[in-house]
Design a protein around this motif. Structure first.
Motif, PDB file in Angstrom:
ATOM      1  N   VAL A   1       7.165  -4.653  -2.425  1.00 40.21           N
ATOM      2  CA  VAL A   1       7.541  -3.770  -1.623  1.00 40.21           C
ATOM      3  C   VAL A   1       6.795  -3.685  -0.195  1.00 40.21           C
ATOM      4  O   VAL A   1       7.648  -4.096   1.041  1.00 40.21           O
ATOM      5  N   ALA A   2       5.518  -3.899  -0.202  1.00 40.47           N
ATOM      6  CA  ALA A   2       4.836  -3.708   0.910  1.00 40.47           C
ATOM      7  C   ALA A   2       5.069  -5.197   1.864  1.00 40.47           C
ATOM      8  O   ALA A   2       4.889  -5.037   2.992  1.00 40.47           O
ATOM      9  N   ARG A   3       4.784  -6.079   0.887  1.00 35.96           N
ATOM     10  CA  ARG A   3       5.167  -7.698   1.534  1.00 35.96           C
ATOM     11  C   ARG A   3       6.361  -7.908   2.178  1.00 35.96           C
ATOM     12  O   ARG A   3       6.625  -8.283   3.243  1.00 35.96           O
ATOM     13  N   LYS A   4       7.390  -7.317   1.331  1.00 40.35           N
ATOM     14  CA  LYS A   4       8.905  -7.552   1.871  1.00 40.35           C
ATOM     15  C   LYS A   4       9.027  -6.565   3.160  1.00 40.35           C
ATOM     16  O   LYS A   4       9.928  -6.930   4.049  1.00 40.35           O
TER      17      LYS A   4
ATOM     18  N   MET B   1       3.419   4.581  -4.179  1.00 40.86           N
ATOM     19  CA  MET B   1       3.767   3.624  -2.692  1.00 40.86           C
ATOM     20  C   MET B   1       2.966   4.215  -1.389  1.00 40.86           C
ATOM     21  O   MET B   1       2.184   3.263  -0.742  1.00 40.86           O
ATOM     22  N   VAL B   2       2.910   5.414  -1.300  1.00 40.93           N
ATOM     23  CA  VAL B   2       2.165   6.149  -0.203  1.00 40.93           C
ATOM     24  C   VAL B   2       0.626   5.546  -0.461  1.00 40.93           C
ATOM     25  O   VAL B   2       0.046   5.292   0.586  1.00 40.93           O
ATOM     26  N   ARG B   3       0.009   5.746  -1.419  1.00 39.32           N
ATOM     27  CA  ARG B   3      -1.415   5.459  -1.597  1.00 39.32           C
ATOM     28  C   ARG B   3      -1.377   4.078  -1.719  1.00 39.32           C
ATOM     29  O   ARG B   3      -2.577   3.577  -0.927  1.00 39.32           O
ATOM     30  N   HIS B   4      -0.811   3.075  -1.979  1.00 32.21           N
ATOM     31  CA  HIS B   4      -0.920   1.754  -2.012  1.00 32.21           C
ATOM     32  C   HIS B   4      -0.946   1.268  -0.541  1.00 32.21           C
ATOM     33  O   HIS B   4      -1.863   0.297  -0.242  1.00 32.21           O
ATOM     34  N   ALA B   5       0.156   1.520   0.062  1.00 31.93           N
ATOM     35  CA  ALA B   5       0.262   1.225   1.565  1.00 31.93           C
ATOM     36  C   ALA B   5      -0.903   1.854   2.370  1.00 31.93           C
ATOM     37  O   ALA B   5      -1.376   0.859   3.234  1.00 31.93           O
TER      38      ALA B   5
END
Length: 430
Positions: free
Chosen positions: A193-196, A215-219
């Motif tokens: 998702v981050a790469r897209k 997702m918030v923490r990963h980003a």
């Protein structure tokens, strides 16, 4: 036995075989001594009492069977209650029902006993039918959406930790290889998702329906992004905030308890919607995508990750899912989602179906539930734990059979001159 039977009496197994002309793929027995299906079947279903029969007769289809099973009146042997996959596979792949004629239905009901047409109270785990939820507000109002989300997601954070694993990601994982672990696959999902979205340090990300903040923490952690997440579940928000604090991400990551429609900030560089579209209602897509478009800056990207149907025909959600799992949930095909995004003003750049990945994800969740079965039962009760075992196994079969899919749709808000800021070829595959 037949010598003492009332001439009009119908044995339960005979009634069942009358509506399954192709036969049963598993062994069935009932409290009246009747039986049907192959004796050597590894899976055995037993109807234990009259209340179970009343459940089945007064709610034909999956709802009656689920009620009887959750209440303990329908017993299953040969599969663990945390993972009744084999039974679900047999029922959904090999079992076919044939509606009896009115005369045959009358004969069966008369033979089984009119007293069984009085419906017992449903198990307490069951939500009200859709038409009776008006006390919670109009469908997909903020009040009613909050009630629907809390019905499913506020079960217990501890319970979800056992089922979902350390990632606390309750959406389809992306398996980089067939032997990848669930945690590796969930990390790959967030990174895909981050790469897209082409996230880079200093960007601002809005994650609607953020769950436990994965997702918030990963980003924030992997891409240095200023990330804001919002969820309607107070339990999720509390867990996510604690995780952000634990990971030392307080300067970059934030999770709010509230409705995404109340987000006032604008000019986000990217928006991720991972598992929210299923909850908002197809008729609300124009307002939903319009809101997200309004929150993006020109050149900003949206990644919509959601369960979809294999076609674009509208049909009601099954009673089991609507009453026990996702009240007011609604699915449609990726074509309808793409159309609504385009009509709102987005330019759709890419769509990907991850159906097989969700089947693997559900299998992993079932394994986790089985590994923590005793703790799960102690935490949420046997009936709720059984609901979850049934739900995960049935959904897994649904994805395997292509009844449902999982689509990621990537779109962009164009600049006024129609430039997109996209490279000539995708960068997220490298």
């Amino acid at each position: 036995m037949t010598a003492t039977m009332n001439p009009t009496q119908v044995l339960i197994a005979d009634a069942l075989t009358a509506v399954t002309p192709a036969g049963l793929p598993f062994r069935f027995t009932a409290y009246d001594g009747s039986s049907a299906g192959p004796e050597d079947s590894a899976v055995h279903m037993h109807l234990a009492n009259e209340r179970g029969l009343s459940y089945i007769l007064t709610a034909p289809g999956d709802l009656g069977l689920v009620r009887a099973y959750v209440a303990g009146d329908l017993e299953i042997e040969g599969s663990h209650p945390a993972n009744p996959y084999e039974l679900m596979r047999l029922m959904l792949r090999q079992l076919s029902f044939q509606r009896p004629t009115p005369a045959e239905a009358l004969r069966i009901v008369r033979g089984l006993g009119w007293n069984h047409l009085k419906p017992p109270p449903p198990p307490p785990q069951e939500h009200l039918p859709r038409w009776r939820r008006t006390f919670e507000g109009l469908r997909h109002s903020k009040t009613r959406d909050r009630a629907a989300i809390q019905h499913h997601y506020d079960v217990s954070n501890t319970f979800y930790e056992w089922v979902l694993g350390p990632s606390m990601a309750y959406t389809c994982a992306v398996y980089p290889s067939a032997d990848a672990t669930l945690e590796q696959a969930q990390a790959e999902k967030f990174d895909l998702v981050a790469r897209k979205l082409d996230l880079r340090p200093g960007m601002r990300l809005l994650d609607v329906g953020c769950g436990w903040g994965g997702m918030v923490r990963h980003a924030a952690r992997e891409y240095g992004v200023q990330a804001l997440g919002v969820t309607l579940s107070s339990e999720q928000a509390a867990w996510a905030r604690a995780a952000i604090e634990r990971d030392g991400l307080g300067g970059l990551a934030e999770v709010r308890f509230g409705d995404y429609r109340d987000i006032a900030e604008r000019e986000f560089d990217a928006i991720s919607s991972i598992g929210l579209t299923e909850h908002i209602g197809v008729r609300n897509y124009p307002a939903y995508f319009g809101f997200l478009l309004d929150r993006l800056k020109p050149g900003g990207r949206l990644l919509n990750h959601s369960i979809t149907r294999h076609d674009n025909r509208l049909r009601p959600t099954g009673a089991f899912i609507d009453r026990y799992i996702f009240p007011d949930g609604e699915l449609t095909g990726s074509g309808r989602i793409i159309t609504e995004m385009q009509d709102t003003g987005f330019e759709v750049r890419h769509s990907e179906n991850l159906r097989e990945h969700y089947a693997k994800t559900l299998a992993a969740w079932s394994d986790n539930l089985q590994a923590h079965w005793d703790e799960a039962v102690e935490e949420v009760g046997l009936a709720t734990a059984k609901v979850w075992g049934l739900y995960l196994a049935a959904c897994r079969v649904g994805f395997e059979r292509n009844e449902v899919q999982l689509h990621q749709v990537l779109a962009v808000k164009l600049h006024p001159d129609s430039t997109s800021d996209f490279p000539l070829r995708p960068t997220w595959l490298s």
